[in-house]
Motif scaffolding. Sequence first.
Motif, PDB file in Angstrom:
ATOM      1  N   LYS A   1       0.829  -1.208   0.000  1.00 34.87           N
ATOM      2  CA  LYS A   1       0.000   0.000   0.000  1.00 34.87           C
ATOM      3  C   LYS A   1       0.862   1.256   0.000  1.00 34.87           C
ATOM      4  O   LYS A   1       0.526   2.249  -0.669  1.00 34.87           O
ATOM      5  CB  LYS A   1      -0.924  -0.024   1.220  1.00 34.87           C
ATOM      6  CG  LYS A   1      -1.758   1.245   1.394  1.00 34.87           C
ATOM      7  CD  LYS A   1      -2.585   1.172   2.660  1.00 34.87           C
ATOM      8  CE  LYS A   1      -3.237   2.501   2.978  1.00 34.87           C
ATOM      9  NZ  LYS A   1      -4.031   2.461   4.223  1.00 34.87           N
ATOM     10  N   ASP A   2       1.971   1.245   0.740  1.00 38.56           N
ATOM     11  CA  ASP A   2       2.836   2.424   0.791  1.00 38.56           C
ATOM     12  C   ASP A   2       3.366   2.782  -0.596  1.00 38.56           C
ATOM     13  O   ASP A   2       3.474   3.966  -0.940  1.00 38.56           O
ATOM     14  CB  ASP A   2       4.006   2.188   1.743  1.00 38.56           C
ATOM     15  CG  ASP A   2       3.579   2.205   3.206  1.00 38.56           C
ATOM     16  OD1 ASP A   2       2.446   2.639   3.475  1.00 38.56           O
ATOM     17  OD2 ASP A   2       4.362   1.767   4.062  1.00 38.56           O
ATOM     18  N   GLU A   3       3.716   1.771  -1.383  1.00 42.38           N
ATOM     19  CA  GLU A   3       4.175   2.035  -2.754  1.00 42.38           C
ATOM     20  C   GLU A   3       3.046   2.641  -3.578  1.00 42.38           C
ATOM     21  O   GLU A   3       3.262   3.567  -4.369  1.00 42.38           O
ATOM     22  CB  GLU A   3       4.661   0.742  -3.411  1.00 42.38           C
ATOM     23  CG  GLU A   3       6.067   0.341  -3.036  1.00 42.38           C
ATOM     24  CD  GLU A   3       6.568  -0.825  -3.876  1.00 42.38           C
ATOM     25  OE1 GLU A   3       6.078  -1.009  -5.005  1.00 42.38           O
ATOM     26  OE2 GLU A   3       7.440  -1.566  -3.391  1.00 42.38           O
ATOM     27  N   LEU A   4       1.835   2.125  -3.406  1.00 39.66           N
ATOM     28  CA  LEU A   4       0.698   2.675  -4.140  1.00 39.66           C
ATOM     29  C   LEU A   4       0.466   4.125  -3.762  1.00 39.66           C
ATOM     30  O   LEU A   4       0.214   4.968  -4.633  1.00 39.66           O
ATOM     31  CB  LEU A   4      -0.555   1.842  -3.862  1.00 39.66           C
ATOM     32  CG  LEU A   4      -1.850   2.349  -4.513  1.00 39.66           C
ATOM     33  CD1 LEU A   4      -1.698   2.460  -6.026  1.00 39.66           C
ATOM     34  CD2 LEU A   4      -3.022   1.431  -4.147  1.00 39.66           C
ATOM     35  N   LEU A   5       0.554   4.440  -2.484  1.00 42.55           N
ATOM     36  CA  LEU A   5       0.365   5.824  -2.049  1.00 42.55           C
ATOM     37  C   LEU A   5       1.403   6.745  -2.686  1.00 42.55           C
ATOM     38  O   LEU A   5       1.085   7.855  -3.116  1.00 42.55           O
ATOM     39  CB  LEU A   5       0.453   5.910  -0.525  1.00 42.55           C
ATOM     40  CG  LEU A   5      -0.751   5.378   0.248  1.00 42.55           C
ATOM     41  CD1 LEU A   5      -0.426   5.273   1.738  1.00 42.55           C
ATOM     42  CD2 LEU A   5      -1.972   6.263   0.031  1.00 42.55           C
ATOM     43  N   THR A   6       2.644   6.289  -2.748  1.00 42.94           N
ATOM     44  CA  THR A   6       3.704   7.077  -3.380  1.00 42.94           C
ATOM     45  C   THR A   6       3.366   7.365  -4.839  1.00 42.94           C
ATOM     46  O   THR A   6       3.514   8.497  -5.321  1.00 42.94           O
ATOM     47  CB  THR A   6       5.049   6.334  -3.295  1.00 42.94           C
ATOM     48  OG1 THR A   6       5.418   6.194  -1.925  1.00 42.94           O
ATOM     49  CG2 THR A   6       6.143   7.082  -4.040  1.00 42.94           C
ATOM     50  N   LEU A   7       2.903   6.354  -5.534  1.00 37.36           N
ATOM     51  CA  LEU A   7       2.559   6.515  -6.951  1.00 37.36           C
ATOM     52  C   LEU A   7       1.307   7.371  -7.118  1.00 37.36           C
ATOM     53  O   LEU A   7       1.186   8.116  -8.105  1.00 37.36           O
ATOM     54  CB  LEU A   7       2.355   5.142  -7.591  1.00 37.36           C
ATOM     55  CG  LEU A   7       3.624   4.294  -7.700  1.00 37.36           C
ATOM     56  CD1 LEU A   7       3.274   2.855  -8.061  1.00 37.36           C
ATOM     57  CD2 LEU A   7       4.578   4.880  -8.736  1.00 37.36           C
ATOM     58  N   MET A   8       0.360   7.275  -6.190  1.00 37.36           N
ATOM     59  CA  MET A   8      -0.842   8.106  -6.248  1.00 37.36           C
ATOM     60  C   MET A   8      -0.510   9.583  -6.098  1.00 37.36           C
ATOM     61  O   MET A   8      -1.022  10.429  -6.838  1.00 37.36           O
ATOM     62  CB  MET A   8      -1.837   7.672  -5.171  1.00 37.36           C
ATOM     63  CG  MET A   8      -2.549   6.366  -5.453  1.00 37.36           C
ATOM     64  SD  MET A   8      -3.422   5.744  -3.989  1.00 37.36           S
ATOM     65  CE  MET A   8      -4.433   7.164  -3.536  1.00 37.36           C
ATOM     66  N   VAL A   9       0.353   9.904  -5.135  1.00 36.03           N
ATOM     67  CA  VAL A   9       0.762  11.294  -4.952  1.00 36.03           C
ATOM     68  C   VAL A   9       1.487  11.797  -6.197  1.00 36.03           C
ATOM     69  O   VAL A   9       1.272  12.928  -6.651  1.00 36.03           O
ATOM     70  CB  VAL A   9       1.655  11.440  -3.702  1.00 36.03           C
ATOM     71  CG1 VAL A   9       2.228  12.846  -3.613  1.00 36.03           C
ATOM     72  CG2 VAL A   9       0.863  11.118  -2.445  1.00 36.03           C
ATOM     73  N   ASP A  10       2.319  10.943  -6.764  1.00 33.01           N
ATOM     74  CA  ASP A  10       3.036  11.317  -7.986  1.00 33.01           C
ATOM     75  C   ASP A  10       2.055  11.569  -9.130  1.00 33.01           C
ATOM     76  O   ASP A  10       2.197  12.543  -9.881  1.00 33.01           O
ATOM     77  CB  ASP A  10       4.018  10.206  -8.363  1.00 33.01           C
ATOM     78  CG  ASP A  10       4.995  10.640  -9.437  1.00 33.01           C
ATOM     79  OD1 ASP A  10       5.885  11.459  -9.130  1.00 33.01           O
ATOM     80  OD2 ASP A  10       4.867  10.174 -10.584  1.00 33.01           O
ATOM     81  N   GLY A  11       1.037  10.701  -9.244  1.00 36.49           N
ATOM     82  CA  GLY A  11       0.041  10.885 -10.297  1.00 36.49           C
ATOM     83  C   GLY A  11      -0.791  12.125 -10.087  1.00 36.49           C
ATOM     84  O   GLY A  11      -1.128  12.842 -11.038  1.00 36.49           O
ATOM     85  N   ALA A  12      -1.143  12.422  -8.825  1.00 31.34           N
ATOM     86  CA  ALA A  12      -1.943  13.610  -8.533  1.00 31.34           C
ATOM     87  C   ALA A  12      -1.169  14.887  -8.824  1.00 31.34           C
ATOM     88  O   ALA A  12      -1.746  15.893  -9.254  1.00 31.34           O
ATOM     89  CB  ALA A  12      -2.381  13.582  -7.071  1.00 31.34           C
ATOM     90  N   LEU A  13       0.131  14.851  -8.596  1.00 32.91           N
ATOM     91  CA  LEU A  13       0.951  16.038  -8.846  1.00 32.91           C
ATOM     92  C   LEU A  13       0.979  16.389 -10.323  1.00 32.91           C
ATOM     93  O   LEU A  13       0.953  17.568 -10.705  1.00 32.91           O
ATOM     94  CB  LEU A  13       2.366  15.784  -8.329  1.00 32.91           C
ATOM     95  CG  LEU A  13       3.303  16.977  -8.213  1.00 32.91           C
ATOM     96  CD1 LEU A  13       2.697  18.053  -7.330  1.00 32.91           C
ATOM     97  CD2 LEU A  13       4.653  16.543  -7.667  1.00 32.91           C
ATOM     98  N   GLY A  14       0.999  15.385 -11.185  1.00 36.40           N
ATOM     99  CA  GLY A  14       1.022  15.644 -12.619  1.00 36.40           C
ATOM    100  C   GLY A  14       2.348  16.232 -13.069  1.00 36.40           C
ATOM    101  O   GLY A  14       3.315  16.297 -12.309  1.00 36.40           O
ATOM    102  N   ALA A  15       2.378  16.694 -14.307  1.00 43.52           N
ATOM    103  CA  ALA A  15       3.604  17.271 -14.872  1.00 43.52           C
ATOM    104  C   ALA A  15       3.702  18.744 -14.501  1.00 43.52           C
ATOM    105  O   ALA A  15       2.684  19.436 -14.383  1.00 43.52           O
ATOM    106  CB  ALA A  15       3.608  17.108 -16.385  1.00 43.52           C
ATOM    107  N   PRO A  16       4.909  19.264 -14.316  1.00 46.97           N
ATOM    108  CA  PRO A  16       5.070  20.684 -13.976  1.00 46.97           C
ATOM    109  C   PRO A  16       4.766  21.577 -15.169  1.00 46.97           C
ATOM    110  O   PRO A  16       4.910  21.155 -16.322  1.00 46.97           O
ATOM    111  CB  PRO A  16       6.548  20.779 -13.587  1.00 46.97           C
ATOM    112  CG  PRO A  16       7.209  19.680 -14.354  1.00 46.97           C
ATOM    113  CD  PRO A  16       6.206  18.560 -14.406  1.00 46.97           C
TER     114      PRO A  16
END
Length: 250
Positions: free
Chosen positions: A83-98
């Motif tokens: 789950k911790d890995e999924l959370l990391t990827l979720m935050v990354d996906g929510a951030l999107g591209a700069p």
Amino acid sequence: MSNIDSMSDADDDEDLIPPSIQLAWGRRQRPTRGPKPGLTLDRIVAAGIKVAMTEGIGALSMTRVAAELGVGTMSLYRYVAAKDELLTLMVDGALGAPPPAPSGEDWRDGLRRWAVGVRGAYRRHPWALRVPISAPPMGPNNVAWLENALRALSDTPLSEQQKLSTVLLVSGFVRNDVTLDLDLAAGAGGEQVMPTYARMLGALIEGGDFPALADAIASGALSDEDDPDSEFEFGLERILDGVAALIART
């Protein structure tokens, strides 16, 4: 060191990276086993974000995400180890591209654009602020944001360590600012916080033991309606003023 040794070291370093992060970077092929060939890491991350947005981060679990996708829970573990890995990827996906830097942008405008962009992402995905930061950024979007900020500082005389510290400083300010705004808004239930706070505080400090605070209340500074944008801009500009002074000294 020979080329063979260098390649070996690079392979060893890559082995340290979780498979799900390698998959997010396109450095690893998707799993071939399993009954659901249509399942992808992007779909898993999107489903996790949907659960967090609609039900809150506390509702997130591998089982809940699997149910959202209509697959068995074990199917997810072919892509994400925990789950911790999924959370990391979720935050990354929510951030999107700069946001891309416009031509001729100076360092100050670049960091301002960067900070406003990060703030916007957190305000769109407030659940991401509830995910503990347990490691430096590794996801492709997070790394792209880091690169974006460092490029804004590339023409300054700051050392590489100072550039990284500056990005950390701005990032921490943005994160704290949005967290405070969201917490106050949630606690107030949509009502204005500061005018009521000023009245209650004024009643509590009668007697002259808090003269500086009494002056602030008397001035009306604490009675103004809440303006998160103004507070954000003030704080950000003062940080940038400090960076400008450091650049001038350097």
